[in-house]
Design a protein around this motif. Structure first.
Motif, mmCIF file in Angstrom:
data_model
loop_
_atom_site.group_PDB
_atom_site.id
_atom_site.type_symbol
_atom_site.label_atom_id
_atom_site.label_comp_id
_atom_site.label_asym_id
_atom_site.label_seq_id
_atom_site.Cartn_x
_atom_site.Cartn_y
_atom_site.Cartn_z
ATOM 1 N N SER A 133 0.580 1.563 -10.440
ATOM 2 C CA SER A 133 1.205 2.995 -10.604
ATOM 3 C C SER A 133 -0.314 3.577 -9.853
ATOM 4 O O SER A 133 -1.480 3.820 -8.847
ATOM 5 N N PRO A 134 0.622 5.221 -9.193
ATOM 6 C CA PRO A 134 0.345 5.175 -8.086
ATOM 7 C C PRO A 134 -0.625 6.811 -8.106
ATOM 8 O O PRO A 134 -1.166 6.897 -9.078
ATOM 9 N N ASP A 135 -1.620 6.440 -6.734
ATOM 10 C CA ASP A 135 -2.988 8.125 -7.203
ATOM 11 C C ASP A 135 -2.671 9.298 -6.972
ATOM 12 O O ASP A 135 -1.780 8.898 -5.721
ATOM 13 N N ASN A 137 -3.242 1.673 -4.591
ATOM 14 C CA ASN A 137 -4.449 1.041 -3.432
ATOM 15 C C ASN A 137 -5.049 1.842 -2.436
ATOM 16 O O ASN A 137 -5.083 1.086 -0.938
ATOM 17 N N THR A 190 -2.638 13.241 -5.531
ATOM 18 C CA THR A 190 -3.596 14.451 -5.779
ATOM 19 C C THR A 190 -2.751 15.448 -5.179
ATOM 20 O O THR A 190 -1.770 15.505 -4.519
ATOM 21 N N TYR A 205 0.947 10.422 -3.211
ATOM 22 C CA TYR A 205 0.987 9.974 -4.106
ATOM 23 C C TYR A 205 0.629 8.254 -2.746
ATOM 24 O O TYR A 205 1.156 7.965 -1.793
ATOM 25 N N ARG A 206 -0.579 7.517 -3.735
ATOM 26 C CA ARG A 206 -1.226 6.483 -3.158
ATOM 27 C C ARG A 206 -0.908 5.199 -3.527
ATOM 28 O O ARG A 206 -1.498 5.643 -5.067
#
Length: 99
Positions: free
Chosen positions: A35-37, A54, A39, A51-52
């Motif tokens: 699942s993306p992080d 890892n 910001t 979208y990040r």
């Protein structure tokens, strides 16, 4: 000693289901780790979502105050982003281990 067919089928089903539970849990853990992080930054004339996965930045969504949003996507992880007007950005979901 030969077991009746009903008992054999029940034992076989229990054995198979016991093997499927860890595989299902491993798949659930793999899905959660992908699942993306996201910001979100607000600038005066646009909103930017990064979208990040890892810690690796793979897509940027730019939403101007006027006009449609667009995406900058890093297709192969080399840091070179290209513009994409496709509204659906999918994080990478590779299957590493499967039983």
């Amino acid at each position: 000693m030969k077991l009746p067919p009903l008992i054999t089928a029940t034992l076989l089903a229990l054995g198979l289901s016991a093997g499927l539970v860890p595989a299902a849990l491993a798949q659930q853990d793999a899905d959660e780790s992908v699942s993306p992080d996201i910001t979100v930054r607000q600038e005066e004339d646009r909103t930017i979502r990064e979208y990040r996965v890892n810690g690796q930045l793979y897509a940027i969504e730019v939403q101007p105050k006027a006009g449609p949003s667009y995406y900058l996507v890093d297709d192969n992880g080399d840091g070179d982003f290209r513009r994409s007007d496709n509204e659906r950005v999918v994080p990478p979901q590779w299957v590493l281990i499967s039983w």
